[in-house]
Design a protein around this motif. Structure first.
Motif, short mmCIF file in Angstrom:
data_model
loop_
_atom_site.label_atom_id
_atom_site.label_comp_id
_atom_site.label_asym_id
_atom_site.label_seq_id
_atom_site.Cartn_x
_atom_site.Cartn_y
_atom_site.Cartn_z
N LYS A 291 34.87 38.27 46.14
CA LYS A 291 36.23 38.66 45.25
C LYS A 291 37.28 37.36 45.42
N ARG B 244 40.30 36.30 39.55
CA ARG B 244 40.52 37.04 38.64
C ARG B 244 39.34 38.41 38.38
N PRO B 245 39.87 39.11 37.78
CA PRO B 245 39.08 40.39 37.91
C PRO B 245 37.54 40.33 37.29
N SER C 226 35.76 41.58 35.34
CA SER C 226 35.78 41.22 34.35
C SER C 226 35.63 39.89 33.10
N ASP C 227 36.60 39.34 33.93
CA ASP C 227 36.45 38.09 33.63
C ASP C 227 35.17 37.04 33.88
N THR D 163 35.34 35.38 40.64
CA THR D 163 34.41 35.83 41.71
C THR D 163 33.31 35.24 41.91
N TRP E 239 34.23 47.96 42.44
CA TRP E 239 34.90 46.75 42.61
C TRP E 239 36.14 47.38 41.02
N GLU E 240 35.33 47.86 40.42
CA GLU E 240 35.66 47.42 38.63
C GLU E 240 34.93 48.84 38.17
N THR F 205 34.57 48.59 33.91
CA THR F 205 33.19 47.46 33.32
C THR F 205 32.46 47.14 32.90
#
Length: 468
Positions: free
Chosen positions: A88, A91-92, A94-95, A291, A326-327, A330
Motif C-alpha cells: 500500500k 496515496r489511495p 484509486s489514484d 501502491t 482496501w477500497e 473503487t
C-alpha cells in the motif's frame, strides 16, 4: 564569439555514456559487486519457476509480507509457479498503482509423462522441449533434473539431481563427427530432431529376480534399475511420473565470465535477471507514494497460456480482492487506467560476431544499462504493444532525474525475427506499459551472458520507477 555554422547545439545530439563510467566510484562498485554475488547465488539455486517463487516468498516473509491480500504488505501464490505482491502507498489505490511484471519460466526440456525406456544398453528418458531453444545447444553437456512429482495421495515430492557436487549428472549424447557427414550438410532445423533429445539416465541393470526366469522381462533390467533408484531415493513408482513436472536444465552454478569478472554467465537470465532486479528494487522502495504491485508469471515462454500465465485472470482476481479489502467502492477499470506499468523482460544485446543481424543504430549494448523496447512483435509490429510516446517521455524523465542510464532498441533488423512479451496482455486493461529490461547475449541458450553493471543499473531503474 561567432558560432560555428556546423556546430550542434547542446542537447540536440546525444552521446550515451557507459554504466562503467557513470558508476565509477567505490560506493557504486561495492554495491554492484554485492548485488552481483547475490544474483549469482540466486541464479544457481533457482532454475525453475517453482524454485524462483519459493525464493521470492522466503524474501517476502523476511520483509514482513503476509499471504493475506487485506494486509498493507501482502502476496498470493498460484500453484507455486506465479506470485502476486502488493504494498500500500501513501496515496489511495484509486489514484492508480505502479506495476512491475516479469516471468519466472525459462526455455528447457521437460520429461514426457511416460519417459523411461532402454535402448542399446543405455537407460534413457524422452523429452519435449519447452519454449524457444536451439536444439543442438543441449547436446553433450552436463544436465540436471529438477521437478516435483505428486503421488495419488497428494504428497508432493521435490526432486533435484545433478546440482550437488556429489550427484551424478545427466546428458544427451551427440553424434560423433566420423558418422556425421550427411548431418553437417542438412539444414540446422533438420539435422537435430526434437524426438532425439533423449536424456541418458543410466546404464547398469537391476538384479535378476526369481520371477524373471524364462519370461524374457530381463530385457528391461536397465529401466527397472532407474525405477529402483527413484523408489529408493524419492519413494516413487513409475505411475507417479504421470502426475509430475520434471525439467531438464543445465547442471552447475552460474559463474562470473571474463578475466575481469565483469560478465555473468548462467542458465535463465531470461527472465530471472529481471525477476531478481524487480524483487530487489521492490524490497528497497518501501514507503511508496503510489501502491506498488509486482507479479511474477509462469508460461511466458510458451505464449503466457494456462492458469499461471499472463493471459489468465490471476492478476485481475488478486487486484479485485485487494480493492475489496482496501477500497471497496473503487472500480477496477478506473484503477487500471490510471496505473503505470513496466513489462520487466530482457532484450537481445548486440552480438559482436553477428552484428549484421542488428540495426546498430537501434541495438542494445552490454554495459549501457537497461533497455526500453517500445514494441515487440514481428513483421510489421504484429502482436506488439507499441508504447505511447507520452508514456515513454514520462519514463525518460523519471530515470534521468534519478541519474539512471538507459537505452532503447529493437530486437534485430526488420523482418529478420521478432518475439513477444506479457506487455500486450497488460495493455488490454488500459494501462500504459513498455518492455524494459537487461540486455542479454546468447539469449535462450543454456549459458546466457549479462553484464553485472547492467544488472545494477536495471535494479536502480526499477527502484526509481516504483518510487515515482
Amino acid at each position: 564569439m561567432t558560432k560555428k555554422k556546423n556546430a550542434v547545439p547542446a542537447g540536440l545530439e546525444s552521446e550515451p555514456k557507459s554504466c562503467w563510467e557513470i558508476y565509477d566510484t567505490p560506493a557504486h562498485e561495492k554495491a554492484m559487486e554485492k548485488l552481483a554475488r547475490s544474483y549469482v547465488d540466486f541464479l544457481s539455486r533457482c532454475k525453475t519457476e517453482r524454485e524462483s517463487v519459493e525464493y521470492v516468498v522466503e524474501r517476502l516473509k523476511q520483509a514482513g509480507f503476509k499471504p493475506d491480500l487485506s494486509e498493507a504488505a501482502c502476496y498470493r501464490v498460484k500453484r507455486d509457479k506465479t506470485i502476486f505482491i502488493a504494498r500500500k502507498g501513501k496515496r489511495p489505490l484509486s489514484d492508480g498503482f505502479r506495476f512491475l511484471g516479469a516471468h519466472a519460466d525459462t526455455p528447457r526440456l521437460d520429461l514426457k509423462q511416460h519417459p523411461l525406456y532402454q535402448e542399446a544398453e543405455v537407460g534413457l528418458a524422452k523429452t519435449h522441449y519447452y519454449g524457444g531453444i536451439r536444439k543442438h545447444q543441449w547436446l553433450a553437456r552436463p544436465l540436471a533434473l529438477h521437478g516435483v512429482a505428486v503421488k495419488k495421495n497428494g504428497q508432493a515430492v521435490t526432486i533435484v539431481i545433478g546440482e550437488d557436487p556429489n550427484d551424478p549428472v545427466l546428458t544427451i549424447a551427440d553424434l560423433l563427427p566420423h558418422l556425421a557427414y550427411k548431418q553437417v550438410e542438412q539444414k540446422l532445423s533438420d539435422a537435430f530432431e526434437a524426438e532425439k533429445l533423449n536424456v541418458i539416465f543410466g546404464h547398469s541393470p537391476a538384479e535378476n529376480s526369481d520371477e524373471e526366469n524364462g519370461n524374457g522381462t530381463g530385457k528391461k533390467r536397465i529401466k527397472r534399475r532407474m525405477l529402483e533408484i527413484l523408489d529408493e531415493r524419492y519413494g516413487l513408482v513409475e505411475d507417479d511420473l504421470y502426475s509430475a513436472e520434471m525439467h531438464i536444465v543445465p547442471a552447475g552454478p552460474a559463474r562470473f565470465v571474463g578475466l575481469d569478472r565483469a560478465l555473468i554467465g548462467g542458465y535463465g537470465h531470461d527472465d530471472r535477471v529481471c525477476l531478481f532486479a524487480a524483487l530487489e528494487a521492490f524490497l528497497r522502495a518501501d514507503q511508496p507514494e503510489y501502491t506498488q504491485v509486482v507479479v511474477f508469471w509462469d508460461k511466458e515462454e510458451i505464449g503466457s497460456e494456462g492458469s499461471t500465465g499472463a493471459k489468465s485472470k490471476f492478476f485481475e482476481y488478486c487486484l479485485m480482492d485487494v480493492l475489496e479489502a482496501w477500497e471497496p467502492k473503487t472500480k477496477l477499470h478506473h484503477v487500471m487506467e490510471l496505473s503505470k506499468a513496466v513489462s520487466a523482460d530482457v532484450h537481445g544485446a548486440l552480438d559482436p560476431d553477428f552484428q549484421e543481424l542488428h540495426d546498430k543504430l537501434n541495438a542494445a549494448l552490454l554495459g549501457y544499462g537497461p533497455c526500453f523496447c517500445k514494441f515487440t512483435g514481428h513483421r510489421g509490429k504484429v502482436g506488439a504493444n507499441d508504447a505511447h510516446p507520452e508514456y515513454v517521455a514520462w519514463l525518460r524523465n523519471v530515470l534521468d532525474e534519478a541519474g539512471v542510464p538507459w537505452q532503447m532498441a529493437e530486437l534485430g533488423r526488420v523482418d529478420l525475427g521478432g518475439g513477444g512479451t506479457v506487455a500486450k496482455y497488460l495493455a488490454e486493461y488500459g494501462m500504459d506499459i513498455i518492455d524494459f529490461g537487461t540486455p542479454v547475449l546468447s539469449m535462450h541458450s543454456p549459458f546466457e551472458i549479462i553484464s553485472k553493471v547492467d544488472l545494477y543499473a536495471t535494479t536502480l531503474a526499477y527502484e526509481a520507477f516504483l518510487k515515482k
